[in-house]
Enzyme design. Structure first.
Site, PDB file in Angstrom:
ATOM      1  N   THR A 165       1.164  -1.131   0.155  1.00 28.65           N
ATOM      2  CA  THR A 165      -0.386  -0.521  -0.251  1.00 28.65           C
ATOM      3  C   THR A 165       0.915   1.516   0.188  1.00 28.65           C
ATOM      4  OG1 THR A 165      -1.133   1.469   1.709  1.00 28.65           O
ATOM      5  CG2 THR A 165      -0.381   0.080   2.350  1.00 28.65           C
ATOM      6  N   ASP A 166       0.192   2.255  -0.504  1.00 30.44           N
ATOM      7  CA  ASP A 166       0.414   3.717   0.053  1.00 30.44           C
ATOM      8  C   ASP A 166       0.800   4.266   0.999  1.00 30.44           C
ATOM      9  OD1 ASP A 166      -1.606   4.448  -0.032  1.00 30.44           O
ATOM     10  OD2 ASP A 166      -1.837   5.395  -1.608  1.00 30.44           O
ATOM     11  N   GLU A 167       0.375   3.410   2.183  1.00 34.30           N
ATOM     12  CA  GLU A 167       0.062   3.891   2.818  1.00 34.30           C
ATOM     13  C   GLU A 167       1.412   4.014   4.393  1.00 34.30           C
ATOM     14  OE1 GLU A 167      -2.867   3.874   6.095  1.00 34.30           O
ATOM     15  OE2 GLU A 167      -4.029   3.597   4.316  1.00 34.30           O
TER      16      GLU A 167
ATOM     17  N   TYR B  23      -1.604   0.089  11.196  1.00 31.39           N
ATOM     18  CA  TYR B  23      -2.218  -0.475   9.898  1.00 31.39           C
ATOM     19  C   TYR B  23      -0.781  -0.528   8.985  1.00 31.39           C
ATOM     20  CZ  TYR B  23      -3.181  -1.261   5.084  1.00 31.39           C
ATOM     21  OH  TYR B  23      -3.647  -2.012   3.993  1.00 31.39           O
TER      22      TYR B  23
ATOM     23  N   LYS C 256       2.501  -3.260   7.981  1.00 30.29           N
ATOM     24  CA  LYS C 256       2.576  -3.687   6.365  1.00 30.29           C
ATOM     25  C   LYS C 256       3.796  -2.737   5.368  1.00 30.29           C
ATOM     26  CE  LYS C 256       0.205  -4.799   3.427  1.00 30.29           C
ATOM     27  NZ  LYS C 256      -0.784  -6.151   2.689  1.00 30.29           N
TER      28      LYS C 256
ATOM     29  N   VAL D 281     -18.039  12.383   8.516  1.00 32.20           N
ATOM     30  CA  VAL D 281     -17.224  12.425   7.511  1.00 32.20           C
ATOM     31  C   VAL D 281     -15.790  12.704   8.919  1.00 32.20           C
ATOM     32  CG1 VAL D 281     -16.140  14.164   6.454  1.00 32.20           C
ATOM     33  CG2 VAL D 281     -17.800  13.338   5.572  1.00 32.20           C
TER      34      VAL D 281
HETATM   35  P1  NAD Z   1     -10.032  -7.276   2.837  1.00 29.70           P
HETATM   36  O1  NAD Z   1      -9.976  -6.677   3.989  1.00 29.70           O
HETATM   37  O2  NAD Z   1     -11.213  -6.931   2.555  1.00 29.70           O
HETATM   38  O3  NAD Z   1      -9.345  -8.452   2.292  1.00 29.70           O
HETATM   39  C1  NAD Z   1      -9.212  -9.141   3.336  1.00 29.70           C
HETATM   40  C2  NAD Z   1      -8.733 -10.819   2.957  1.00 29.70           C
HETATM   41  O4  NAD Z   1      -7.497 -11.338   4.150  1.00 29.70           O
HETATM   42  C3  NAD Z   1      -9.453 -11.031   4.066  1.00 29.70           C
HETATM   43  O5  NAD Z   1     -10.235 -12.057   3.135  1.00 29.70           O
HETATM   44  C4  NAD Z   1      -9.464 -12.112   5.402  1.00 29.70           C
HETATM   45  O6  NAD Z   1     -10.361 -13.064   5.465  1.00 29.70           O
HETATM   46  C5  NAD Z   1      -7.917 -12.250   4.726  1.00 29.70           C
HETATM   47  N1  NAD Z   1      -7.447 -12.225   5.823  1.00 29.70           N
HETATM   48  C6  NAD Z   1      -6.975 -11.028   7.038  1.00 29.70           C
HETATM   49  N2  NAD Z   1      -6.180 -11.889   7.537  1.00 29.70           N
HETATM   50  C7  NAD Z   1      -5.723 -12.743   6.986  1.00 29.70           C
HETATM   51  C8  NAD Z   1      -5.068 -14.464   7.421  1.00 29.70           C
HETATM   52  N3  NAD Z   1      -4.179 -14.071   8.460  1.00 29.70           N
HETATM   53  N4  NAD Z   1      -4.657 -15.640   7.560  1.00 29.70           N
HETATM   54  C9  NAD Z   1      -5.255 -15.833   6.083  1.00 29.70           C
HETATM   55  N5  NAD Z   1      -6.019 -14.639   5.584  1.00 29.70           N
HETATM   56  C10 NAD Z   1      -7.127 -13.719   5.876  1.00 29.70           C
HETATM   57  O7  NAD Z   1      -8.231  -5.985   2.323  1.00 29.70           O
HETATM   58  P2  NAD Z   1      -8.703  -5.248   0.685  1.00 29.70           P
HETATM   59  O8  NAD Z   1      -9.629  -4.648   0.652  1.00 29.70           O
HETATM   60  O9  NAD Z   1      -8.899  -6.405  -0.239  1.00 29.70           O
HETATM   61  O10 NAD Z   1      -7.433  -5.669   0.598  1.00 29.70           O
HETATM   62  C11 NAD Z   1      -5.853  -6.988   0.197  1.00 29.70           C
HETATM   63  C12 NAD Z   1      -4.748  -6.066   0.132  1.00 29.70           C
HETATM   64  O11 NAD Z   1      -4.433  -5.029  -0.480  1.00 29.70           O
HETATM   65  C13 NAD Z   1      -4.176  -6.034   1.740  1.00 29.70           C
HETATM   66  O12 NAD Z   1      -2.858  -6.518   1.663  1.00 29.70           O
HETATM   67  C14 NAD Z   1      -3.633  -4.659   1.828  1.00 29.70           C
HETATM   68  O13 NAD Z   1      -3.532  -4.506   2.544  1.00 29.70           O
HETATM   69  C15 NAD Z   1      -4.103  -4.185  -0.250  1.00 29.70           C
HETATM   70  N6  NAD Z   1      -4.199  -3.528   0.278  1.00 29.70           N
HETATM   71  C16 NAD Z   1      -5.629  -2.232  -0.220  1.00 29.70           C
HETATM   72  C17 NAD Z   1      -6.251  -1.372  -0.431  1.00 29.70           C
HETATM   73  C18 NAD Z   1      -7.213  -0.367  -0.551  1.00 29.70           C
HETATM   74  O14 NAD Z   1      -7.298   0.264  -0.982  1.00 29.70           O
HETATM   75  N7  NAD Z   1      -8.135  -1.598  -0.154  1.00 29.70           N
HETATM   76  C19 NAD Z   1      -4.811  -0.627  -1.391  1.00 29.70           C
HETATM   77  C20 NAD Z   1      -3.781  -1.402  -1.729  1.00 29.70           C
HETATM   78  C21 NAD Z   1      -3.592  -1.862  -1.084  1.00 29.70           C
HETATM   79  O1  DAU Z   2      -4.129   3.800   0.385  1.00 29.01           O
HETATM   80  C1  DAU Z   2      -4.598   2.863   0.679  1.00 29.01           C
HETATM   81  C2  DAU Z   2      -6.031   2.001   1.444  1.00 29.01           C
HETATM   82  O2  DAU Z   2      -6.570   2.473   1.890  1.00 29.01           O
HETATM   83  C3  DAU Z   2      -5.228   0.886   1.634  1.00 29.01           C
HETATM   84  O3  DAU Z   2      -4.032   0.525   2.230  1.00 29.01           O
HETATM   85  C4  DAU Z   2      -6.147   0.533   3.238  1.00 29.01           C
HETATM   86  O4  DAU Z   2      -6.092  -0.983   3.226  1.00 29.01           O
HETATM   87  C5  DAU Z   2      -7.610   0.391   2.942  1.00 29.01           C
HETATM   88  O5  DAU Z   2      -8.264   0.842   3.892  1.00 29.01           O
HETATM   89  C6  DAU Z   2      -7.419   2.400   2.681  1.00 29.01           C
HETATM   90  O6  DAU Z   2      -7.139   2.546   3.577  1.00 29.01           O
HETATM   91  P1  DAU Z   2      -7.599   4.570   4.307  1.00 29.01           P
HETATM   92  O7  DAU Z   2      -7.762   4.358   5.758  1.00 29.01           O
HETATM   93  O8  DAU Z   2      -6.818   5.582   2.878  1.00 29.01           O
HETATM   94  O9  DAU Z   2      -9.699   3.945   3.578  1.00 29.01           O
HETATM   95  P2  DAU Z   2     -10.588   4.213   4.556  1.00 29.01           P
HETATM   96  O10 DAU Z   2     -11.887   3.963   2.943  1.00 29.01           O
HETATM   97  O11 DAU Z   2     -11.060   4.045   5.414  1.00 29.01           O
HETATM   98  O12 DAU Z   2     -10.579   6.233   4.598  1.00 29.01           O
HETATM   99  C7  DAU Z   2     -10.714   6.649   3.255  1.00 29.01           C
HETATM  100  C8  DAU Z   2     -10.537   8.716   3.870  1.00 29.01           C
HETATM  101  O13 DAU Z   2     -12.369   8.219   4.234  1.00 29.01           O
HETATM  102  C9  DAU Z   2      -9.293   9.061   4.486  1.00 29.01           C
HETATM  103  O14 DAU Z   2      -9.452  10.322   4.501  1.00 29.01           O
HETATM  104  C10 DAU Z   2     -10.346   8.716   6.366  1.00 29.01           C
HETATM  105  C11 DAU Z   2     -11.749   8.747   5.474  1.00 29.01           C
HETATM  106  N1  DAU Z   2     -13.289   8.553   6.377  1.00 29.01           N
HETATM  107  C12 DAU Z   2     -13.110   7.102   6.209  1.00 29.01           C
HETATM  108  C13 DAU Z   2     -14.281   6.560   6.835  1.00 29.01           C
HETATM  109  C14 DAU Z   2     -13.988   5.009   6.816  1.00 29.01           C
HETATM  110  C15 DAU Z   2     -14.707   9.309   6.930  1.00 29.01           C
HETATM  111  O15 DAU Z   2     -14.112  10.773   6.953  1.00 29.01           O
HETATM  112  N2  DAU Z   2     -15.297   8.480   7.513  1.00 29.01           N
HETATM  113  C16 DAU Z   2     -15.068   7.340   7.622  1.00 29.01           C
HETATM  114  O16 DAU Z   2     -16.166   6.808   8.065  1.00 29.01           O
END
Ligand code: NAD
Ligand code: DAU
Length: 339
Positions: A127-129, A152, A156, A208
């Protein structure tokens, strides 16, 4: 493509989109999906392929070495694509422990199994985070130092460093992708976009954080999945590739856009206490992936958001089941009974 894939976290949001896309594109592929089915894992996402002979599911935690070794022995993967992780920043602020267990220990266990059994490619989805936060200008490049700010992102970053170490120490064929914020079908409605869509549909308040001025760089999940596929095909071991949608938006503007698409009033917006340690801005420089992988995001944010809203409108039973369970209690605990 005739390869044998071991995919972790395939029952989650991005992993299930990735599996569905590979099975649709490649008739001779074999996929083993390993997922422990946490609150975020949902086999409903994969209902359409559950009896496909090219697909197998194992319920296991990636940090369980014995279970993972047996799965490697049965699946005999050429390629590992590692999505499994605890993924939600807010949950990591409430309790960081599951993040260290799944993201750090889980990744190290998986790397060990892949080292012992041998694989042709190990793609770690990050992730970019891990880069921390940006000010008003500039973008993250692959050379930006790691400076994670939440439990988190720290977990990562820890997993990224382990992947790097296994490449350097054992010459394992590891590639890391780092992607910006995803949105699209099957995203768990705790994340910003699906939370706002589903709350608005039920006329619930839209929480928000702060003024909503924080900025994220949004990418449609199908574009992310394509980037990961390119990293499998063309990624060079030891390299990191940033992926993103070049679509920076302020949170408040996204929320207003969703309300406008749904024809709901802006009075649903409720400004709540800001996230602790809230990163201000993310923006991904994707020149390296563009040049070396041929990566190009296809969705504009406007087109992707409209189709995502449409998907949630057409899949109410999918998210309704989630909202009536664990998730609702989680948000009620944080923000009160109105959410
Ligand atoms: P998600 O939370 O929707 O899915 C995660 C999955 O991993 C779930 O099915 C969960 O059951 C499984 N899991 C968690 N812990 C586990 C463990 N110990 N053993 C086996 N399975 C396990 O997450 P997502 O949004 O699909 O993200 C997937 C990957 O992409 C993550 O590694 C996340 O860091 C990365 N990522 C997500 C985003 C985003 O915006 N969602 C952006 C960049 C990178
Ligand atoms: O940037 C990549 C990441 O994006 C991934 O690595 C993470 O797995 C994924 O969860 C996501 O992280 P963020 O924290 O950026 O996503 P989230 O949807 O939780 O929040 C997006 C933005 O919106 C953030 O600035 C917080 C804000 N937010 C979020 C929630 C859930 C709100 O204002 N209200 C909310 O209820």
């Amino acid at each position: 493509m005739t390869q044998r894939f071991l995919i972790t976290g395939g029952a989650g949001f991005i992993g299930s989109n990735f599996i569905l896309s590979l099975l649709a594109k490649y008739p001779r592929i074999h996929i083993t999906n390993v997922d422990s089915l946490t609150y975020a894992g949902n086999l409903e996402n994969l209902k359409s392929v559950e009896s496909d002979p090219r697909y197998r599911f194992y319920r296991a935690a990636i940090e369980n070495r014995d279970a993972m070794m047996s799965i490697f022995d049965e699946a005999k993967p050429d390629v590992v694509v590692h999505f499994a992780a605890e993924s939600h920043v807010d949950r990591s602020i409430l309790d960081g422990r599951p993040f260290v267990i799944s993201n750090v220990l889980g990744t190290q266990t998986l790397l060990d199994c892949a080292k012992v059994r041998g694989v042709a490619k190990f793609v770690h989805v990050s992730t970019d985070e891990v880069y921390g936060t940006l000010g008003e200008t500039g973008v993250f490049t692959e050379e930006t130092p790691l400076a994670p700010n939440s439990p988190y992102s720290a977990s990562k970053a820890g997993s990224d460093l382990l992947v790097r170490a296994y490449y350097e120490t054992f010459n394992m064929p590891c590639v890391i992708t780092r992607c910006s914020n995803n949105y699209g079908a099957y995203q768990f409605p705790e994340k910003l976009i699906p939370l706002m869509i589903t709350n608005a549909l039920y006329d619930l308040p839209l929480p928000v954080y702060g003024e909503g001025l924080n900025i994220r760089d949004w990418i449609h999940v199908e574009d992310h999945c394509h980037g990961v596929e390119l990293a499998v095909e063309k990624g060079i071991p030891g390299q990191v590739y940033n992926l993103g949608g070049e679509s920076e938006r302020r949170n408040i503007d996204i929320v207003k856009q969703i309300l406008a698409i749904l024809g709901k009033p802006e009075s649903l917006i409720t400004h709540v206490q800001d996230r602790l340690g809230h990163d201000f801005r993310y923006a991904m420089g994707i020149q390296k992936a563009r040049k070396e992988l041929g990566f190009e995001p296809k969705y504009t944010f406007e087109k992707g958001l409209a189709s995502t809203v449409e998907w949630y409108l057409n899949h109410e039973s999918w998210w309704q089941a989630i909202k009536s369970g664990d998730y609702l209690h989680y948000y009620q605990k944080q923000y009160g009974e109105h959410v």
